[in-house]
Each structure stands twice: as C-alpha cells, then as structure tokens.
Design a protein around this motif. Sequence first.
Motif, PDB file in Angstrom:
ATOM      1  N   UNK A   1       0.849  -1.194   0.000  1.00 18.79           N
ATOM      2  CA  UNK A   1       0.000   0.000   0.000  1.00 18.79           C
ATOM      3  C   UNK A   1       0.880   1.237   0.000  1.00 18.79           C
ATOM      4  N   UNK A   2       0.609   2.140  -0.905  1.00 19.87           N
ATOM      5  CA  UNK A   2       1.377   3.381  -0.939  1.00 19.87           C
ATOM      6  C   UNK A   2       0.431   4.578  -0.922  1.00 19.87           C
ATOM      7  N   UNK A   3       0.918   5.638  -0.301  1.00 19.78           N
ATOM      8  CA  UNK A   3       0.158   6.877  -0.195  1.00 19.78           C
ATOM      9  C   UNK A   3       0.503   7.752  -1.394  1.00 19.78           C
ATOM     10  N   UNK A   4      -0.415   7.864  -2.329  1.00 16.86           N
ATOM     11  CA  UNK A   4      -0.197   8.662  -3.537  1.00 16.86           C
ATOM     12  C   UNK A   4       0.095  10.118  -3.182  1.00 16.86           C
ATOM     13  N   UNK A   5      -0.510  10.601  -2.102  1.00 16.31           N
ATOM     14  CA  UNK A   5      -0.308  11.992  -1.703  1.00 16.31           C
ATOM     15  C   UNK A   5       1.095  12.238  -1.157  1.00 16.31           C
ATOM     16  N   UNK A   6       1.872  11.169  -0.972  1.00 21.19           N
ATOM     17  CA  UNK A   6       3.257  11.346  -0.551  1.00 21.19           C
ATOM     18  C   UNK A   6       4.191  11.633  -1.717  1.00 21.19           C
ATOM     19  N   UNK A   7       3.637  11.650  -2.930  1.00 26.56           N
ATOM     20  CA  UNK A   7       4.426  11.897  -4.135  1.00 26.56           C
ATOM     21  C   UNK A   7       4.305  13.349  -4.589  1.00 26.56           C
ATOM     22  N   UNK A   8       5.158  13.739  -5.510  1.00 25.58           N
ATOM     23  CA  UNK A   8       5.018  14.996  -6.238  1.00 25.58           C
ATOM     24  C   UNK A   8       5.547  14.764  -7.649  1.00 25.58           C
ATOM     25  N   UNK A   9       5.461  15.761  -8.500  1.00 22.14           N
ATOM     26  CA  UNK A   9       5.845  15.584  -9.902  1.00 22.14           C
ATOM     27  C   UNK A   9       7.296  15.142 -10.068  1.00 22.14           C
ATOM     28  N   UNK A  10       8.137  15.534  -9.128  1.00 20.44           N
ATOM     29  CA  UNK A  10       9.547  15.191  -9.214  1.00 20.44           C
ATOM     30  C   UNK A  10       9.821  13.765  -8.771  1.00 20.44           C
ATOM     31  N   UNK A  11       9.104  13.302  -7.760  1.00 16.27           N
ATOM     32  CA  UNK A  11       9.384  11.975  -7.217  1.00 16.27           C
ATOM     33  C   UNK A  11       8.668  10.851  -7.958  1.00 16.27           C
ATOM     34  N   UNK A  12       7.636  11.173  -8.740  1.00 18.12           N
ATOM     35  CA  UNK A  12       6.924  10.131  -9.485  1.00 18.12           C
ATOM     36  C   UNK A  12       7.858   9.358 -10.423  1.00 18.12           C
ATOM     37  N   UNK A  13       8.690  10.038 -11.227  1.00 17.23           N
ATOM     38  CA  UNK A  13       9.596   9.277 -12.100  1.00 17.23           C
ATOM     39  C   UNK A  13      10.560   8.390 -11.317  1.00 17.23           C
ATOM     40  N   UNK A  14      11.029   8.858 -10.168  1.00 23.90           N
ATOM     41  CA  UNK A  14      11.933   8.055  -9.340  1.00 23.90           C
ATOM     42  C   UNK A  14      11.231   6.788  -8.857  1.00 23.90           C
ATOM     43  N   UNK A  15       9.976   6.923  -8.418  1.00 26.25           N
ATOM     44  CA  UNK A  15       9.223   5.758  -7.972  1.00 26.25           C
ATOM     45  C   UNK A  15       9.008   4.780  -9.125  1.00 26.25           C
ATOM     46  N   UNK A  16       8.621   5.294 -10.289  1.00 21.94           N
ATOM     47  CA  UNK A  16       8.384   4.420 -11.441  1.00 21.94           C
ATOM     48  C   UNK A  16       9.654   3.660 -11.815  1.00 21.94           C
ATOM     49  N   UNK A  17      10.756   4.352 -11.835  1.00 20.80           N
ATOM     50  CA  UNK A  17      12.028   3.702 -12.157  1.00 20.80           C
ATOM     51  C   UNK A  17      12.367   2.617 -11.138  1.00 20.80           C
ATOM     52  N   UNK A  18      12.121   2.909  -9.866  1.00 21.89           N
ATOM     53  CA  UNK A  18      12.427   1.948  -8.789  1.00 21.89           C
ATOM     54  C   UNK A  18      11.540   0.715  -8.896  1.00 21.89           C
ATOM     55  N   UNK A  19      10.249   0.907  -9.180  1.00 21.46           N
ATOM     56  CA  UNK A  19       9.316  -0.208  -9.298  1.00 21.46           C
ATOM     57  C   UNK A  19       9.771  -1.168 -10.409  1.00 21.46           C
ATOM     58  N   UNK A  20      10.164  -0.613 -11.538  1.00 21.32           N
ATOM     59  CA  UNK A  20      10.636  -1.455 -12.640  1.00 21.32           C
ATOM     60  C   UNK A  20      11.976  -2.094 -12.288  1.00 21.32           C
ATOM     61  N   UNK A  21      12.831  -1.354 -11.611  1.00 23.71           N
ATOM     62  CA  UNK A  21      14.167  -1.861 -11.283  1.00 23.71           C
ATOM     63  C   UNK A  21      14.129  -3.103 -10.380  1.00 23.71           C
ATOM     64  N   UNK A  22      13.193  -3.120  -9.414  1.00 22.25           N
ATOM     65  CA  UNK A  22      13.155  -4.256  -8.488  1.00 22.25           C
ATOM     66  C   UNK A  22      12.299  -5.401  -9.034  1.00 22.25           C
ATOM     67  N   UNK A  23      11.750  -5.206 -10.202  1.00 22.27           N
ATOM     68  CA  UNK A  23      11.052  -6.300 -10.869  1.00 22.27           C
ATOM     69  C   UNK A  23       9.622  -6.539 -10.439  1.00 22.27           C
ATOM     70  N   UNK A  24       8.917  -5.470 -10.083  1.00 21.77           N
ATOM     71  CA  UNK A  24       7.507  -5.623  -9.709  1.00 21.77           C
ATOM     72  C   UNK A  24       6.660  -5.786 -10.968  1.00 21.77           C
TER      73      UNK A  24
END
Length: 394
Positions: free
Chosen positions: A371-394
């Motif tokens: 479970x993740x809190x979408x409101x904990x993101x901003x326009x700058x951190x969204x790409x970092x999260x997306x990259x991390x999700x793909x990197x760890x193989x989700x």
Amino acid sequence: MFEQLKEQPADKILALMQAYKEDPREDKIDLGVGVYKDAHGNTPIMRAIKAAEKQLWETEETKAYTGLAGDPVFGERMRDLVLGGTVDEATVSAVATPGGTGAVRQGFDMIRMANPDATIHVSDPTWPNHLSILKHMGLPVKPYRYFDSETGGVDFAGMITDIVQARPGDVILLHGCCHNPTGANLSVIEWKHVIEKINEVGAIPMIDLAYQGFGDGLDADAEPTRMVAQSCPETIIAASCSKNFGIYRERTGILMAVSQDPGKKKVTQGTLAYLNRQNFSFPPDHGARLVQMVLSDDDLREDWQSELESVRTGMLELRHQLADELRERSGSDRFGFLAQHRGMFSRIGCGPDKVEALREKHGIYMVGDSRMNIAGLNRTTVPKLAEAIVDVGI
C-alpha cells in the motif's frame, strides 16, 4: 497487577515512520503514513479552517461542555454533507466522536449491544485498525473477498459470493469511497447489487466514510452511502473530518444510525449518547466547531470546497503521471489500474520482499502489503518511484 501485562505488537506504520526518520538518504520517499501531503511534503491547514479558527478565537466565550452527542448543529451539518437530504432527518440519529476511529469504535459498541452474536464481515484487505479494534473487542470477524491483485480492481464475483453467506443480523462493513488500502472502488451498478444482496440476507450495512471529497467529488463520493441509507432498513455510518477538512489532530468524527422506522430514533439516539458517556463522556468540540462554522458560512464553505477540489485533482494528476511513467518504463499497461483507483492509497500488488527491495535500494518506504500513499508523491518523485518499481522487478 502490571506484571500480568503483555507486550503488544508494534504498529507497523509507526515502525515504518521511525525507520524513515532514521534513514539518512536525502532522496528518500515516504509513501507509508496515511496523511495528505502537498507538493512540498507539508500537511497544510486549509484556508477556511484557518479563517474559522480566527473567528472562533475572537468570538468564543466559553469552554463549557456542549452535550453528550456534541453540538446538534454539527450533527445537522454533517448529516447534510454525508446524506445530502436523501433520507428523512427524523430517521437519523447522530453523535460526535473523537475522530472517525472513535465513530468506528462506537459503531462496533452499538452492534455488540444490539446483537452480541453478530459477525462483522470485512473486506479482504481492509484498514488494519478495523481488525485490531474488532479483535480487541472480541467480536467475531469474517473476511469477504474484495481486491483482485492480478487486475488491481475489485473481485466483485468473489465479494458477492462471500457476503451472501452472512446471517440475518450480521454486519457488512463497507468503505464508502476511496477504499483503504487498495484504492479500488465499486461502481454504482455494483453498489446496487451489493445493497440488493445485503437486504436479501437480512444483514446490516456499516459504512466507514473517511475520504469524502478525495475521490470523485463530495457528492459523488457520498452517493453510495446515500444509496445504502435510502435502500436498507437500517444503516450505520462512521464519518471522519480528518482528511477532507485537514484537521487530523483535532479528532473530529461522527457516528450516524439511520432507521427507516422513525419510531426507533429516540432509543437509538439515547443509546449513542449513552455509549459516548461510557467511553469518553462529552466529545471534543474544537474541530467539530470549526467544521460546523465552515459548513454554515457560504464564503467559508465555498473556499473549503475549492481547496478540497484542488487536493482531489492534484492526487488524480499524480495517479495519471505515475501510470504513464510506468507504462513508458515497463513497456506494458499492467499498472494502468493506478489511474483508475481513487483516494490517497493504492496497492501495487507485490510481496514484502519487493517492498523491502524498494526501501533498501531506493529509499522508498511503503507498507509491507505494497500500500502506498499517492499523496506522498510529487511531480519530481513520481519518475523516481516508477524507475524503482521497474528496477526491483515488480
């Protein structure tokens, strides 16, 4: 006596908060705590609340108790906000409570008084504190299927199959909107089918409405609750003001009991007031007073609704951005459900090992069930999260 006490399990979210604080990385991201944050990582006081607070400071003349049910006007304004005049006010009993959690607890208490043998049917998954409170109270619990981790949507067929197993007098606990922790919601047509089945088996619906205004708008988010209250002989509603008014620490909520038989109101209202007296006597008033003032003043209400709408649309934009970023990086649309979810939360559908990998490799903190809190993101951190999700193989 005290030596008989046993150490209680640590709250996983509080433990996650502490681990985040102790992480020295500057680019870490906190997606665990269920609190709205703006683009700067702050949880601001809403403009209308600030204005009402100033007015209250200048005009309030006493701190005397209001009443066991709280100020009646607060109850009326919240009844109108949640139910929108769709049911006769003579059918609604209401009491102010310490937050939405207090309303949930009082609702469970009322159920236990009315039918000690009732089983509480809860969605799988549900807000963890639902289960914690029910376990503490010793009430029987039975899960019903809800989230399909493969599609990121609702397992509606499984849900229906399970809730029709309820007995007459059992309680079906439902999330009014913005399901926590999944973000996956029923459609209006699906809600109608759920209501039909609840009535067929003779169960009682209890709705936890914690995020009105965070999904599709104030009225759209309240529509399912209104449909239930109009269609079922009895309905229990626990509503919170923490999120949509941004007054988390003021602990402001309300418990409403709706009966199609107006003759039941006197005893139901008396029972709710009695439960308040036994648990905390008079409910807190400061947050309730601010909500009452905002909902009673046209200018304050207009400003509040405008700011709330900005909060809602901001979270939707982040959802769409994240789904787009993941589509681009993964080469598939398997995360498209994130744009369809509503509210602060979504489950991305991975196990604790992947969640731990996100934390260790990328400094991204979310609850172990993903479970993740979408409101904990901003326009700058969204790409970092997306990259991390793909990197760890989700």
